[in-house]
Design an enzyme around this catalytic site. Structure first.
Site, PDB file in Angstrom:
ATOM      1  N   ALA A 110     -16.810   1.220 -10.566  1.00  0.00           N
ATOM      2  CA  ALA A 110     -15.853   2.291 -10.898  1.00  0.00           C
ATOM      3  C   ALA A 110     -16.169   2.895 -12.267  1.00  0.00           C
ATOM      4  O   ALA A 110     -16.033   4.115 -12.465  1.00  0.00           O
ATOM      5  CB  ALA A 110     -14.436   1.723 -10.897  1.00  0.00           C
ATOM      6  N   ASP A 144      -6.715   0.364  -7.458  1.00  0.00           N
ATOM      7  CA  ASP A 144      -6.307  -0.684  -6.508  1.00  0.00           C
ATOM      8  C   ASP A 144      -7.300  -1.831  -6.612  1.00  0.00           C
ATOM      9  O   ASP A 144      -8.084  -2.083  -5.696  1.00  0.00           O
ATOM     10  CB  ASP A 144      -6.269  -0.103  -5.090  1.00  0.00           C
ATOM     11  CG  ASP A 144      -5.870  -1.158  -4.065  1.00  0.00           C
ATOM     12  OD1 ASP A 144      -5.315  -2.200  -4.459  1.00  0.00           O
ATOM     13  OD2 ASP A 144      -6.143  -0.940  -2.863  1.00  0.00           O
ATOM     14  N   PRO A 152     -14.698  -9.635 -10.992  1.00  0.00           N
ATOM     15  CA  PRO A 152     -15.397  -8.422 -11.411  1.00  0.00           C
ATOM     16  C   PRO A 152     -14.491  -7.333 -11.982  1.00  0.00           C
ATOM     17  O   PRO A 152     -14.974  -6.288 -12.395  1.00  0.00           O
ATOM     18  CB  PRO A 152     -16.042  -7.946 -10.102  1.00  0.00           C
ATOM     19  CG  PRO A 152     -15.192  -8.477  -9.018  1.00  0.00           C
ATOM     20  CD  PRO A 152     -14.536  -9.733  -9.538  1.00  0.00           C
ATOM     21  N   HIS A 161       0.816  -1.221   0.000  1.00  0.00           N
ATOM     22  CA  HIS A 161       0.000   0.000   0.000  1.00  0.00           C
ATOM     23  C   HIS A 161       0.853   1.277   0.000  1.00  0.00           C
ATOM     24  O   HIS A 161       0.463   2.272  -0.618  1.00  0.00           O
ATOM     25  CB  HIS A 161      -0.980  -0.012   1.175  1.00  0.00           C
ATOM     26  CG  HIS A 161      -2.079  -1.014   1.000  1.00  0.00           C
ATOM     27  ND1 HIS A 161      -2.149  -2.187   1.728  1.00  0.00           N
ATOM     28  CD2 HIS A 161      -3.137  -1.044   0.145  1.00  0.00           C
ATOM     29  CE1 HIS A 161      -3.207  -2.879   1.338  1.00  0.00           C
ATOM     30  NE2 HIS A 161      -3.828  -2.219   0.387  1.00  0.00           N
TER      31      HIS A 161
HETATM   32  N1  SPD Z   1      -5.738  -4.727  -3.619  1.00  0.00           N
HETATM   33  C1  SPD Z   1      -5.563  -5.595  -4.719  1.00  0.00           C
HETATM   34  C2  SPD Z   1      -4.202  -6.196  -4.741  1.00  0.00           C
HETATM   35  C3  SPD Z   1      -4.152  -7.440  -5.541  1.00  0.00           C
HETATM   36  C4  SPD Z   1      -2.903  -8.162  -5.308  1.00  0.00           C
HETATM   37  N2  SPD Z   1      -2.975  -9.495  -5.729  1.00  0.00           N
HETATM   38  C5  SPD Z   1      -2.005 -10.319  -5.134  1.00  0.00           C
HETATM   39  C6  SPD Z   1      -1.997 -11.717  -5.680  1.00  0.00           C
HETATM   40  C7  SPD Z   1      -0.899 -12.516  -5.086  1.00  0.00           C
HETATM   41  N3  SPD Z   1      -0.604 -13.715  -5.795  1.00  0.00           N
END
Ligand code: SPD
Length: 314
Positions: free
Chosen positions: A146, A163, A172, A69
């Site tokens: 979105a 994100d 989705p 993040h």
């Molecule tokens: N907030 C969405 C982040 C998606 C990350 N995906 C991680 C997958 C790990 N294999």
């Protein structure tokens, strides 16, 4: 497994590729349901703390979410310099909004997530992630699509953050990794607006998604930068794409970055400072070559189909 001490009875098995599985040992299941949009679990793992899992794909966990993040949010905020209006697309855990609202210059942030059941479950079970960010009067939560928000917003946004869950075919989010979607985002950016996308893994067997997403963003924006952060619970270094209406200066002096963070945030960052951020933009040669060579563009007619499967079991 001779010599190994295995401690869990229940395992989340995330298929990383059709031939590779990452298994996380689960101590407790905090929530498990089929929402209107997807399968959802919130689990407590032995090694990485509490995790959100959607359609069998790991989203983020308390043990290393800061490695995802902070890199997702702060390079875009720094690239703009003094963002006032920030639009977050996805981000159900609330941790992206938490990072955005560290910035004192932010006057208004809107977070749009399609799945109200996931947001509610994260609010209940993952307070370490959202840290009560919903109490901040600057944040508005919209449960919706979105694409509808991009169609209807009259605001012009200084920073837009994508994100979203990875674009698996059954999920989705895959429409939101296409040229059409990136064009819609461009249309809602302010004149100096900046856009960042969570853009998939950069391990050798998986990096095709990232380089094609970079090519797709390049079809809409002139100046596109790839960068990464190693997130151990993702089983791969994770890629991001940063762009904007104007060229983005990503090769700044680390001291300048530290000064901006010191003056405009309330601090508390764990991984990101000037030195760490400059390092994230120096990708290895094999990735830079792949980015330069890629020409495929994802469209609604030919969207990405990220490999994604997972299950929970004993
Ligand atoms: N907030 C969405 C982040 C998606 C990350 N995906 C991680 C997958 C790990 N294999």
């Amino acid at each position: 497994m001779p010599g190994a001490e295995v401690r869990a009875d229940v395992w989340i098995s995330e298929y990383i590729t059709p031939w590779d599985i990452y298994q996380h040992g689960v101590n407790r299941i905090l929530a498990s349901k089929r929402t209107t949009f997807q399968e959802m679990q919130i689990v407590e793992t032995g090694a990485y703390g509490k995790a959100l899992v959607l359609d069998g794909k790991w989203q983020s966990c308390t043990g290393d979410e800061f490695l995802y993040h902070e890199p997702l949010v702060h390079p875009a905020m720094i690239a703009h310099g003094s963002p006032k209006r920030v639009l977050i697309l996805g981000g159900g855990e609330g941790a992206t909004a938490r990072e955005v609202l560290r910035w004192s210059c932010v006057e208004r942030a809107v977070m749009v997530d399609i799945d109200g059941e996931v947001v509610a479950a994260c609010r209940e079970h993952l307070p370490e992630m959202h840290q009560n960010v919903y109490d901040d009067a600057r944040l508005e939560l919209v449960i919706g699509d979105a694409l509808d928000v991009l169609d209807t917003t009259r605001d012009r946004w200084d920073v837009v953050i994508s994100d979203l869950a990875d674009p698996i075919e059954e999920g989705p989010s895959f429409r939101l990794f296409t040229r059409e979607y990136f064009g819609q985002v461009r249309g809602v950016l302010a004149p100096r607006g900046v856009f960042v996308v969570q853009a998939g893994p950069l391990s050798p067997p998986e990096m095709a998604l990232h380089v094609r997403l970079a090519s797709t963003v390049r079809a809409v924006f002139a100046d596109v930068h790839s960068y990464w952060s190693y997130v151990p619970s993702y089983a791969a270094p994770w890629g991001f794409l940063l762009t904007g209406i104007e060229p983005v200066d990503v090769h700044r002096d680390p001291r300048q970055i530290d000064q901006i963070l010191g003056e405009r945030t309330r601090g508390g960052l764990r991984m990101l400072d000037g030195v760490a951020m400059v390092g994230m933009f120096h990708l290895p040669a094999h990735i830079r070559r792949a980015l330069a060579a890629e020409t495929q563009v994802y469209t609604l007619a030919e969207p990405p189909k990220f490999f994604g499967k997972g299950q929970m079991g004993s």
